[in-house]
Design an enzyme around this catalytic site. Structure first.
Site, PDB file in Angstrom:
ATOM      1  N   ASP A 116      43.055  36.406  36.248  1.00 19.43           N
ATOM      2  CA  ASP A 116      42.692  35.117  35.647  1.00 19.43           C
ATOM      3  C   ASP A 116      41.230  35.148  35.197  1.00 19.43           C
ATOM      4  OD1 ASP A 116      42.127  32.515  34.991  1.00 19.43           O
ATOM      5  OD2 ASP A 116      42.846  31.647  36.867  1.00 19.43           O
ATOM      6  N   GLU A 172      43.861  28.519  40.961  1.00 22.08           N
ATOM      7  CA  GLU A 172      44.332  28.690  39.584  1.00 22.08           C
ATOM      8  C   GLU A 172      45.321  29.850  39.416  1.00 22.08           C
ATOM      9  OE1 GLU A 172      40.529  28.668  37.696  1.00 22.08           O
ATOM     10  OE2 GLU A 172      40.315  26.520  38.059  1.00 22.08           O
TER      11      GLU A 172
END
Lengths: 198, 617
Positions: free
Chosen positions: B203, B181
């Site tokens: 993140d 991600e």
């Protein structure tokens, strides 16, 4: 399809030298990544995809090995028929005997709850770091000696032989630094000791 | 006769979509000529909640409808299932205290979740979310979508990645690549425009936390190090607030709401609403009106920040470890990128700014940036994006069990993938036919502390004296971060068979069986639909015939034809309840034939009537 060489030097297309220009190596790594990365083969045949995977594995393993002077030297030694390793921490290099004895005493004291050993261990740590730096200079000189010699010559073999000895000593010092770090900072023990750089 | 050359070239070029399969929300995106673009659903919504519910007629629904069912049918509905992907029951005891997961008793190395009277594995639940995204994409693109890039937390281990890939397959998607991600987010940010530099991607999503440090060089995104916690996210903040609200309710209403699923879910919604507001205003209200009672409480940012400070602090240790692994100091980080809904929280932003000593990027919508990056990666795989290339790493070291329960590391964490290692194994006793290799993942040195990944059984070794066999085993972590193991007999060069027994997650056979079952289900669904359609048609033709029998045309028909029509009608009525649509259709066709003349006569009568009523000058 081109035949892939599993030899790291051949795969990178560079001379079998022990002193390498890291910036050049990185540039070559990026070039070869662009050529071989599996992302570039996702619409190709299964055969080409598996070759790309194979090539990138060699490329990445090779880059990891060649960019690190110690791993690079170990790789070349093994490749030239001078296997390294195995004699890890057992045989104390004679010139370190006394220091290792003292160090073990200090480590025992600290383990026994005697915090007064702490500053001494800090000093010992600095000392071993300095030793490692000295060993690295020694290696640098030997790398140059090997690179200047004729391949397969007696001089070359002599240089490799010496390098193997120095690498063993270096590994030993490295383990000592790790032991001291662990004793001083048990919380950080999960993290490996910082690898030395030439 | 000539043959046609069918060109599959066009179909090969069907769109690869990029999917962010999140803990709380999921999105799908694709690459068009102008760049990555999020795909809306039929109602124009970009976000598909990662919530799944089992309807009373036995179907799994995902997204917004399921989120509504969380309130009215909480025992048939599940959310945050990503927390259970690739995990065993023993791993998730902590989550069970905080999340209303109903684990089936026969769960073990693969968790089974109870929804109503049925059980589903986490990959099956995730597949329902993926199917919804696939349908949305197909509706928007007007073409079948069969290939996808799916993102996973960078710190996901092998089993968690494999479970995600299984979910893709169960949803009818070929997963061309699993992308981390934070790395995907960096692709979307277009930071390569600055050409060279070092960036950190922080993140903080609904259920996972990742930190990745990358070097950018001329379109190459080289990950230097990654770290994280796959059990840390906005969910944890929600739970802190929820606990306080539940205590309040308990003392104000003298009622323990914890056992009331609907009440808890409504309260959860209220605290999430307040949490989100607090990112923009200094104080917010938690409000609940339920079963004729009301609860209200103001919460200001100061209290909120004091409450969540420990959660935010937990993200900083992985950041420091990541810097150390990348051999960098905070000053050497040129830019920091913020990803994930939880980075909207001001305290998170200030903590990151303090650590990296630079103001983080927040220009892109933190909910969308990962899906956009996945679409860019899909473009790279399709060959549409040529100037960018991702070089990612494996987050965890890979090792094998050796004598004394010690892990011997073969591939170290933060190695660029694909990465490989080769080890030679031999036998310990004369005539030994099998060698079992136990593979582990993680940084710990003892087997008991590391995470078991799988056992590989080298089978059918030629019997020979102990120590003579030489089996060369190659461990290869592919570009998805998933381990592949191959073995060969070093003496003969022949391939050696290896049987994989994953410690967590589904076996290949189980996945195959599930796919087969869904095919069977689909066939069953199709048959059912065909029967229903046949009956509708039967209703129509029976009604039309009945109406025709009251017309003038009917009276003019010869008696034997009228009898034939009556017989055909009775035939159709007698098979009306058949479960075979072909039988029904056959009788429909027969009635159709029998009434053809009648229909024609009626038509003529109608035309005559129409003409009669029209004045022709």
């Amino acid at each position: 399809m081109p035949i892939l060489s599993k030899n790291f030097y051949d795969f990178f297309g560079i001379d079998r030298r022990l002193t390498l220009d890291i910036e050049q190596l990185q540039k070559r790594f990026y070039e070869l990544s662009r050529q071989w990365h599996p992302d570039r083969f996702s619409r190709k045949s299964a055969e080409e995809q598996s070759q790309a995977l194979e090539a990138t594995a060699i490329l990445n393993d090779g880059y990891r090995t060649l960019r690190d002077p110690v791993k690079r030297a170990e790789y070349l030694l093994t490749d030239e028929g001078f296997p390294v390793g195995e004699q890890r921490s057992k045989d104390v290099p004679p010139e370190l005997l006394e220091e290792v004895f003292e160090l073990n005493m200090m480590l025992e004291e600290l383990k026994g709850g005697d915090d007064s050993a702490r500053p001494q261990l800090e000093t010992a740590r600095q000392h071993f770091l300095a030793l490692r730096t000295a060993v690295d200079h020694e290696l640098e000189a030997l790398f140059a000696k090997y690179d200047a010699s004729e391949p397969q010559s007696e001089t070359a073999k002599q240089a490799l032989h010496e390098i193997r000895g120095v690498l063993n000593r270096r590994r030993y010092i490295e383990n000592l630094i790790r032991d001291v770090d662990r004793a001083l900072n048990p919380a950080g023990a999960a993290h490996e000791s910082v690898e030395g750089r030439l | 006769m000539g043959t046609f050359q069918i060109d599959f070239g066009e179909s090969r070029k069907s769109k690869i979509v990029g999917i962010d399969l999140g803990t709380t929300n999921s999105l799908v995106a694709y690459m068009d000529l102008t760049g990555p673009r999020i795909i809306d659903d039929a109602e124009g919504r970009k976000i598909v909640p990662s919530t799944v519910s089992l309807t009373p007629d036995g179907k799994l629904v995902a997204g917004e409808p399921a989120k509504e069912l969380l309130l009215t049918a909480p025992d048939r509905t599940v959310y945050s299932v990503k927390r259970l992907m690739g995990r065993g029951v023993a791993d998730v005891q902590e989550e069970l205290k905080l999340f209303p997961f109903r684990i089936a008793e026969d769960s073990d190395s693969v968790i089974k979740l109870r929804l109503g009277d049925r059980t589903f594995t986490p990959p099956e639940i995730s597949a329902a979310v993926l199917k919804q995204l696939k349908e949305n994409a197909e509706a928007a693109l007007g073409a079948p979508v069969t290939e996808a890039v799916i993102t996973v937390p960078a710190y996901f281990n092998d089993a968690q990645r494999q479970a995600t890939k299984d979910a893709g397959r169960l949803a009818g998607l070929e997963v061309l690549r699993l992308v981390n991600e934070p790395t995907a987010a960096s692709l979307a940010y277009g930071l390569d425009k600055r050409k060279d530099g070092v960036i950190a991607v922080y993140d903080f999503g609904g259920g996972t936390f990742d930190i990745s440090i990358l070097r950018l060089h001329d379109g190459i995104f080289e990950v230097l190090a990654t770290n994280g916690d796959t059990h840390l996210g906005g969910d944890d903040i929600d739970n802190l607030l929820l606990r306080i609200a539940l205590e309040d309710v308990q003392s104000e209403w003298s009622e323990d709401l914890t056992a009331d699923s609907e009440g808890v879910q409504r309260l959860r919604r209220a605290v999430i609403h307040a949490k989100e507001e607090l990112s923009f205003v200094p104080q917010a209200r938690i409000e609940l009106a339920y079963k004729g009672k009301t609860y209200q409480r103001m919460i200001d940012r100061e209290l909120f920040e004091r409450l969540i400070a420990p959660v935010v602090e937990r993200t900083l240790a992985p950041c420091r470890a990541c810097l150390a692994d990348a051999k960098l100091t905070p000053e050497q980080i040129d830019e920091v990128v913020m990803v994930g809904g939880s980075t909207r929280i001001p305290l998170v932003r200030s903590a990151v700014e303090r650590l990296f000593k630079t103001k983080p990027h927040t220009e892109l919508n933190p909910d969308e940036v990962v899906a956009l990056g996945a679409a860019v990666q899909a473009g790279i795989l399709a060959g549409d994006v040529e100037d960018k290339l991702l070089l990612d790493v494996t987050p965890l070291s890979l090792g094998i069990e050796t004598m004394g329960g010690v892990v011997s590391k073969l591939i170290h964490r933060n190695s660029t993938i694909p990465a490989s290692a080769t080890e030679t194994f031999t036998t310990a006793v004369d005539g030994q036919r099998n060698v079992l290799i136990h593979v582990l993942q993680g940084e710990r040195e003892l087997v008991k502390d590391a995470r078991s990944l799988a056992r590989f059984d080298l089978k059918d070794i030629q019997p020979m004296p102990a120590g003579l066999a030489r089996i060369e085993v190659r461990f290869l972590i592919d570009a998805n971060g998933i381990l592949n193991v191959t073995a060969r007999d070093a003496r003969t060069g022949k391939e050696q068979s290896v049987e994989v027994k994953p410690s967590y997650g589904l076996t290949e056979e189980q996945v195959e069986a599930m796919i087969q079952e869904s095919f069977d289900k689909a066939e069953e669904d199709l048959r059912e639909r065909q029967v229903r359609e046949a009956r509708v048609e039967a209703d129509n033709i029976l009604a039309a015939t009945g109406k025709a029998q009251k017309s003038d045309a009917w009276k003019e028909m010869p008696a034997e034809e009228r009898a034939a029509i009556d017989a055909a009608k009775r035939d159709l009525e007698s098979v009306y309840n058949s479960s075979d649509h072909r039988v029904i259709n056959e009788k429909i066709e027969a009635l159709n034939q029998a009434t053809r003349q009648l229909a024609e006569n009626m038509m003529n009568t109608a035309v005559r009537g129409a003409l009669k009523g029209t004045k022709v000058d």
